[in-house]
Design a protein around this motif. Structure first.
Motif, PDB file in Angstrom:
ATOM      1  N   PHE A   1      15.982  -8.682   0.150  1.00 49.72           N
ATOM      2  CA  PHE A   1      16.691  -7.416  -0.034  1.00 49.72           C
ATOM      3  C   PHE A   1      16.482  -6.470   1.146  1.00 49.72           C
ATOM      4  O   PHE A   1      17.237  -5.510   1.306  1.00 49.72           O
ATOM      5  N   ALA A   2      15.462  -6.728   1.970  1.00 48.13           N
ATOM      6  CA  ALA A   2      15.248  -5.879   3.150  1.00 48.13           C
ATOM      7  C   ALA A   2      16.394  -6.021   4.135  1.00 48.13           C
ATOM      8  O   ALA A   2      16.730  -5.074   4.859  1.00 48.13           O
ATOM      9  N   GLU A   3      17.002  -7.213   4.161  1.00 50.94           N
ATOM     10  CA  GLU A   3      18.130  -7.446   5.062  1.00 50.94           C
ATOM     11  C   GLU A   3      19.472  -7.139   4.405  1.00 50.94           C
ATOM     12  O   GLU A   3      20.372  -6.606   5.044  1.00 50.94           O
ATOM     13  N   ARG A   4      19.567  -7.447   3.130  1.00 56.47           N
ATOM     14  CA  ARG A   4      20.849  -7.242   2.443  1.00 56.47           C
ATOM     15  C   ARG A   4      20.577  -6.971   0.977  1.00 56.47           C
ATOM     16  O   ARG A   4      20.390  -7.897   0.189  1.00 56.47           O
ATOM     17  N   ALA A   5      20.574  -5.713   0.602  1.00 57.30           N
ATOM     18  CA  ALA A   5      20.348  -5.321  -0.794  1.00 57.30           C
ATOM     19  C   ALA A   5      21.680  -5.212  -1.528  1.00 57.30           C
ATOM     20  O   ALA A   5      22.711  -4.901  -0.913  1.00 57.30           O
ATOM     21  N   PRO A   6      21.697  -5.461  -2.832  1.00 54.59           N
ATOM     22  CA  PRO A   6      22.923  -5.261  -3.608  1.00 54.59           C
ATOM     23  C   PRO A   6      23.413  -3.819  -3.496  1.00 54.59           C
ATOM     24  O   PRO A   6      22.617  -2.884  -3.365  1.00 54.59           O
ATOM     25  N   GLU A   7      24.719  -3.650  -3.538  1.00 56.52           N
ATOM     26  CA  GLU A   7      25.308  -2.313  -3.469  1.00 56.52           C
ATOM     27  C   GLU A   7      25.066  -1.560  -4.774  1.00 56.52           C
ATOM     28  O   GLU A   7      25.024  -2.165  -5.852  1.00 56.52           O
ATOM     29  N   PRO A   8      24.910  -0.235  -4.708  1.00 63.99           N
ATOM     30  CA  PRO A   8      24.772   0.542  -5.945  1.00 63.99           C
ATOM     31  C   PRO A   8      26.037   0.438  -6.777  1.00 63.99           C
ATOM     32  O   PRO A   8      27.146   0.396  -6.235  1.00 63.99           O
ATOM     33  N   ARG A   9      25.865   0.392  -8.082  1.00 68.17           N
ATOM     34  CA  ARG A   9      27.051   0.294  -8.945  1.00 68.17           C
ATOM     35  C   ARG A   9      26.704   0.779 -10.346  1.00 68.17           C
ATOM     36  O   ARG A   9      25.546   0.769 -10.760  1.00 68.17           O
ATOM     37  N   VAL A  10      27.739   1.176 -11.072  1.00 65.58           N
ATOM     38  CA  VAL A  10      27.612   1.535 -12.480  1.00 65.58           C
ATOM     39  C   VAL A  10      27.773   0.264 -13.308  1.00 65.58           C
ATOM     40  O   VAL A  10      28.661  -0.554 -13.039  1.00 65.58           O
ATOM     41  N   LEU A  11      26.925   0.103 -14.301  1.00 67.23           N
ATOM     42  CA  LEU A  11      26.963  -1.079 -15.156  1.00 67.23           C
ATOM     43  C   LEU A  11      27.253  -0.631 -16.585  1.00 67.23           C
ATOM     44  O   LEU A  11      26.376  -0.116 -17.268  1.00 67.23           O
ATOM     45  N   GLY A  12      28.460  -0.819 -17.046  1.00 67.16           N
ATOM     46  CA  GLY A  12      28.780  -0.462 -18.418  1.00 67.16           C
ATOM     47  C   GLY A  12      28.826   1.042 -18.632  1.00 67.16           C
ATOM     48  O   GLY A  12      29.038   1.832 -17.719  1.00 67.16           O
ATOM     49  N   GLU A  13      28.537   1.438 -19.879  1.00 71.25           N
ATOM     50  CA  GLU A  13      28.711   2.828 -20.287  1.00 71.25           C
ATOM     51  C   GLU A  13      27.589   3.738 -19.818  1.00 71.25           C
ATOM     52  O   GLU A  13      27.821   4.886 -19.449  1.00 71.25           O
ATOM     53  N   ALA A  14      26.346   3.252 -19.809  1.00 73.02           N
ATOM     54  CA  ALA A  14      25.212   4.130 -19.495  1.00 73.02           C
ATOM     55  C   ALA A  14      24.130   3.368 -18.758  1.00 73.02           C
ATOM     56  O   ALA A  14      22.967   3.352 -19.165  1.00 73.02           O
ATOM     57  N   ALA A  15      24.500   2.714 -17.671  1.00 69.01           N
ATOM     58  CA  ALA A  15      23.536   1.972 -16.869  1.00 69.01           C
ATOM     59  C   ALA A  15      23.982   1.984 -15.421  1.00 69.01           C
ATOM     60  O   ALA A  15      25.163   2.116 -15.118  1.00 69.01           O
ATOM     61  N   ALA A  16      23.014   1.856 -14.528  1.00 68.78           N
ATOM     62  CA  ALA A  16      23.329   1.875 -13.104  1.00 68.78           C
ATOM     63  C   ALA A  16      22.321   1.038 -12.343  1.00 68.78           C
ATOM     64  O   ALA A  16      21.142   0.951 -12.714  1.00 68.78           O
ATOM     65  N   LEU A  17      22.786   0.411 -11.266  1.00 73.29           N
ATOM     66  CA  LEU A  17      21.941  -0.325 -10.343  1.00 73.29           C
ATOM     67  C   LEU A  17      21.790   0.500  -9.080  1.00 73.29           C
ATOM     68  O   LEU A  17      22.784   0.936  -8.484  1.00 73.29           O
TER      69      LEU A  17
ATOM     70  N   PRO B   1      19.713   0.617  -5.286  1.00 69.16           N
ATOM     71  CA  PRO B   1      18.769   0.079  -4.297  1.00 69.16           C
ATOM     72  C   PRO B   1      17.677   1.107  -4.014  1.00 69.16           C
ATOM     73  O   PRO B   1      17.938   2.308  -3.966  1.00 69.16           O
ATOM     74  N   LEU B   2      16.441   0.641  -3.839  1.00 70.43           N
ATOM     75  CA  LEU B   2      15.330   1.514  -3.504  1.00 70.43           C
ATOM     76  C   LEU B   2      15.053   1.456  -2.008  1.00 70.43           C
ATOM     77  O   LEU B   2      15.556   0.584  -1.300  1.00 70.43           O
TER      78      LEU B   2
ATOM     79  N   GLY C   1       0.775  -1.232   0.000  1.00 72.13           N
ATOM     80  CA  GLY C   1       0.000   0.000   0.000  1.00 72.13           C
ATOM     81  C   GLY C   1       0.805   1.279   0.000  1.00 72.13           C
ATOM     82  O   GLY C   1       0.238   2.368  -0.120  1.00 72.13           O
ATOM     83  N   ARG C   2       2.126   1.181   0.078  1.00 69.71           N
ATOM     84  CA  ARG C   2       2.978   2.372   0.107  1.00 69.71           C
ATOM     85  C   ARG C   2       3.784   2.479  -1.185  1.00 69.71           C
ATOM     86  O   ARG C   2       4.160   1.476  -1.771  1.00 69.71           O
ATOM     87  N   ALA C   3       4.051   3.708  -1.589  1.00 72.94           N
ATOM     88  CA  ALA C   3       4.763   3.936  -2.849  1.00 72.94           C
ATOM     89  C   ALA C   3       6.191   3.422  -2.751  1.00 72.94           C
ATOM     90  O   ALA C   3       6.931   3.783  -1.824  1.00 72.94           O
ATOM     91  N   LEU C   4       6.570   2.582  -3.704  1.00 72.26           N
ATOM     92  CA  LEU C   4       7.944   2.105  -3.810  1.00 72.26           C
ATOM     93  C   LEU C   4       8.678   2.812  -4.936  1.00 72.26           C
ATOM     94  O   LEU C   4       9.853   3.151  -4.822  1.00 72.26           O
ATOM     95  N   LEU C   5       7.963   3.068  -6.037  1.00 67.51           N
ATOM     96  CA  LEU C   5       8.553   3.741  -7.196  1.00 67.51           C
ATOM     97  C   LEU C   5       7.441   4.405  -7.988  1.00 67.51           C
ATOM     98  O   LEU C   5       6.393   3.807  -8.220  1.00 67.51           O
ATOM     99  N   ASP C   6       7.666   5.645  -8.404  1.00 64.51           N
ATOM    100  CA  ASP C   6       6.701   6.360  -9.242  1.00 64.51           C
ATOM    101  C   ASP C   6       7.501   7.269 -10.162  1.00 64.51           C
ATOM    102  O   ASP C   6       8.084   8.263  -9.712  1.00 64.51           O
ATOM    103  N   GLN C   7       7.558   6.922 -11.425  1.00 65.23           N
ATOM    104  CA  GLN C   7       8.360   7.705 -12.354  1.00 65.23           C
ATOM    105  C   GLN C   7       7.685   7.784 -13.712  1.00 65.23           C
ATOM    106  O   GLN C   7       6.891   6.921 -14.086  1.00 65.23           O
ATOM    107  N   GLU C   8       8.008   8.833 -14.438  1.00 66.11           N
ATOM    108  CA  GLU C   8       7.397   9.066 -15.741  1.00 66.11           C
ATOM    109  C   GLU C   8       8.433   9.628 -16.690  1.00 66.11           C
ATOM    110  O   GLU C   8       9.283  10.444 -16.292  1.00 66.11           O
TER     111      GLU C   8
END
Length: 253
Positions: free
Chosen positions: A204-220, A222-223, A164-171
């Motif tokens: 992922f609530a206990e252990r989410a992947p670390e943020p990282r750059v993926l290649g030339e124009a991508a990124a991971l 965590p929310l 019931g709570r917003a996790l992601l809202d993008q346009e």
């Protein structure tokens, strides 16, 4: 109100069958949207969305509705890319996706690309409602124009709620008539393929992947919840898919 175009909604419901598998008590196809069950694996059911007609065209109102029950596992894909095309009139087309996943349910939504052809005008709206404990893999890929052509107008909104709570809202809005700067360095930077991969997992609530750059124009990234978002740009659909596939393989690994 649209006065032209096709109106169609495809609906499906997945339920645990009580024998270690997933049943599909509702599998309804309408108009250009055809749902076909294919061979699954283990306790996972698999459904392919087949486009029975060209489109969406200007004025069309298409929708897909899915409900994943507790303990059910569903893989939903598509048979081919979806191509937004201009219609006879000047009306925009709409493509709405509405999904609910119960606690303990799992959905892997991995369709082919959406291509915005020259002269088209499409608004996509995706709404995902997840209960606490639900699992999700959601991939979205958009290609601006076919080979050698300018893109149409494409607006896309993704809304995800968890318990019931917003996790992601993008346009995002691209193409002729979109707000200025959509093709500039702060948004697409000249790339013509954009995509994202959203993965929601309770662990992922206990252990989410670390943020990282993926290649030339991508990124991971965590929310603020048990989820990660991979955002990617690429010069074409092939390279975009490669980046997202590699990211998903790491997360699944």
């Amino acid at each position: 109100m649209s006065t032209t175009g096709v109106r169609a909604t495809a609906r499906l419901t997945a339920r645990a069958d009580g024998r270690g598998g997933t049943a599909l008590p509702v599998l309804e196809s309408h108009g250009p949207l055809a749902l076909r069950r294919t061979r699954g694996s283990g306790d996972q059911a698999r459904v392919i969305l087949v486009g029975a007609m060209s489109g969406p065209l200007g004025g069309d109102r298409l929708a897909v509705e899915a409900e994943i029950g507790e303990g059910a596992r569903l893989h939903l894909g598509s048979a081919a890319a979806t191509i937004a095309l201009p219609g006879q009139g000047k009306e925009e087309a709409r493509y709405d996706v509405r999904v609910r996943v119960a606690a303990g349910g799992e959905l892997r939504w991995l369709p082919e690309q959406l291509i915005s052809a020259c002269g088209s005008d499409l608004r996509v709206s995706t709404s995902l409602d997840l209960a606490s404990g639900a699992r999700l893999v959601f991939r979205e890929e958009q290609v601006l124009g076919r080979a050698g052509e300018e893109p149409g107008r494409l607006s896309s909104r993704l809304t995800v709620r968890l318990d019931g709570r917003a996790l992601l809202d993008q346009e995002v809005s691209c193409g002729p008539g979109a707000p200025g700067g959509w093709d500039g360095p702060a948004v697409l930077g000249g790339y013509r393929a954009l995509g994202q991969l959203l993965v929601v997992r309770p662990e992922f609530a206990e252990r989410a992947p670390e943020p990282r750059v993926l290649g030339e124009a991508a990124a991971l990234t965590p929310l603020a919840g048990p989820a990660v978002l991979v955002s990617a740009l690429a010069p074409d659909a092939l390279l975009l898919r490669r980046v997202l596939d590699e990211a998903l393989a790491r997360l699944d690994g």
